[in-house]
Design an enzyme around this catalytic site. Sequence first.
Site, short mmCIF file in Angstrom:
data_model
loop_
_atom_site.label_atom_id
_atom_site.label_comp_id
_atom_site.label_asym_id
_atom_site.label_seq_id
_atom_site.Cartn_x
_atom_site.Cartn_y
_atom_site.Cartn_z
N ASP A 1 6.24 2.97 -3.81
CA ASP A 1 5.24 2.97 -2.75
C ASP A 1 4.31 4.15 -3.03
OD1 ASP A 1 3.98 2.52 -0.23
OD2 ASP A 1 5.22 4.11 0.63
N ARG A 2 3.12 4.14 -2.47
CA ARG A 2 2.18 5.24 -2.74
C ARG A 2 2.21 6.30 -1.64
NH1 ARG A 2 -4.27 4.74 -2.48
NH2 ARG A 2 -3.80 5.86 -0.56
N ASP A 3 1.70 5.97 -0.46
CA ASP A 3 1.57 6.97 0.61
C ASP A 3 2.93 7.35 1.18
OD1 ASP A 3 -1.25 6.77 0.32
OD2 ASP A 3 -1.28 5.03 1.64
N THR B 1 1.32 -1.00 -3.18
CA THR B 1 0.85 -0.28 -1.99
C THR B 1 -0.01 -1.15 -1.08
OG1 THR B 1 -0.38 1.70 -1.26
CG2 THR B 1 -1.08 0.72 -3.32
N ASN B 2 0.26 -1.08 0.21
CA ASN B 2 -0.60 -1.74 1.20
C ASN B 2 -1.81 -0.84 1.47
OD1 ASN B 2 1.34 -3.74 1.52
ND2 ASN B 2 2.09 -2.98 3.48
N GLN B 3 -3.01 -1.36 1.32
CA GLN B 3 -4.22 -0.56 1.59
C GLN B 3 -5.17 -1.38 2.46
OE1 GLN B 3 -4.57 2.64 1.03
NE2 GLN B 3 -2.60 2.80 -0.03
N ARG B 4 -4.77 -1.51 3.71
CA ARG B 4 -5.54 -2.30 4.68
C ARG B 4 -6.93 -1.70 4.90
NH1 ARG B 4 -2.11 -4.03 9.76
NH2 ARG B 4 -1.80 -1.78 9.85
N ARG C 1 1.06 -8.48 1.39
CA ARG C 1 1.27 -7.30 2.22
C ARG C 1 2.76 -7.09 2.46
NH1 ARG C 1 -1.25 -3.65 5.19
NH2 ARG C 1 -0.14 -2.85 6.98
N LYS C 2 3.29 -5.93 2.01
CA LYS C 2 4.70 -5.64 2.25
C LYS C 2 4.98 -5.66 3.74
CE LYS C 2 4.17 -1.75 0.05
NZ LYS C 2 4.39 -0.36 -0.43
N ASP D 1 9.08 4.88 1.66
CA ASP D 1 9.35 5.68 2.86
C ASP D 1 9.32 4.85 4.13
OD1 ASP D 1 6.58 5.29 2.92
OD2 ASP D 1 6.20 7.21 3.89
MG MG Z 1 4.56 4.67 2.49
ZN ZN Z 2 -2.26 -8.94 0.72
#
Ligand code: MG
Ligand code: ZN
Length: 169
Positions: free
Chosen positions: A9-11, A53-56, A100-101, A126
């Site tokens: 994961d990124r963030d 990574t999710n980046q909405r 999207r996770k 996390d």
């Molecule tokens: Mg995270």
């Molecule tokens: Zn997506």
Amino acid sequence: MSFNTLFLDRDGVINRKIDDGYVLKTEDIQIMPGIKDFLAMANNMFLQIVVVTNQRCVGRKMLKEEELLSIHKDINDRTGNFINDFFFCPHLDEDQCDCRKPKDGLFLKAAENYAVDFSRSWMIGDSVSDLIPAKNLGIKTIYIGAGINSCADYTLASTNDICTVFLPG
Ligand SMILES: [Mg+2]
Ligand SMILES: [Zn+2]
């Protein structure tokens, strides 16, 4: 090689998560403690290292896709350039995407592009939504955080401790 793919994961794992916000410019990037050293070690153990990574914020038009790409390049530069690829979900809930996770689309996309063997792969996240798709695919999991995460094979308080999971003995 016994290890195949390291999913990250990124963030909150590679860079510090911004409370109630998003990383929108390179000045917002703060690399988490121990991550650069861990990636250097992982580079010798894993066939590939990929970020999922999710980046909405992209779907919300707060960030252009090319700006996200330059943030990812900067993250890679600042951690030793050990990350082979970044797979991101730009979608909103109403897009009803498959990536999207906690959905598993980002992991499957990685597997289309690399020789991925999920049974010999690891995921570090996390949040529970990082670990749900990993568990479903048979990937071993490391949870960074406090408290109990039912999908976690290992739970660590800090990114500083990740390397201990992979050290012999
Ligand atoms: Mg995270
Ligand atoms: Zn997506």
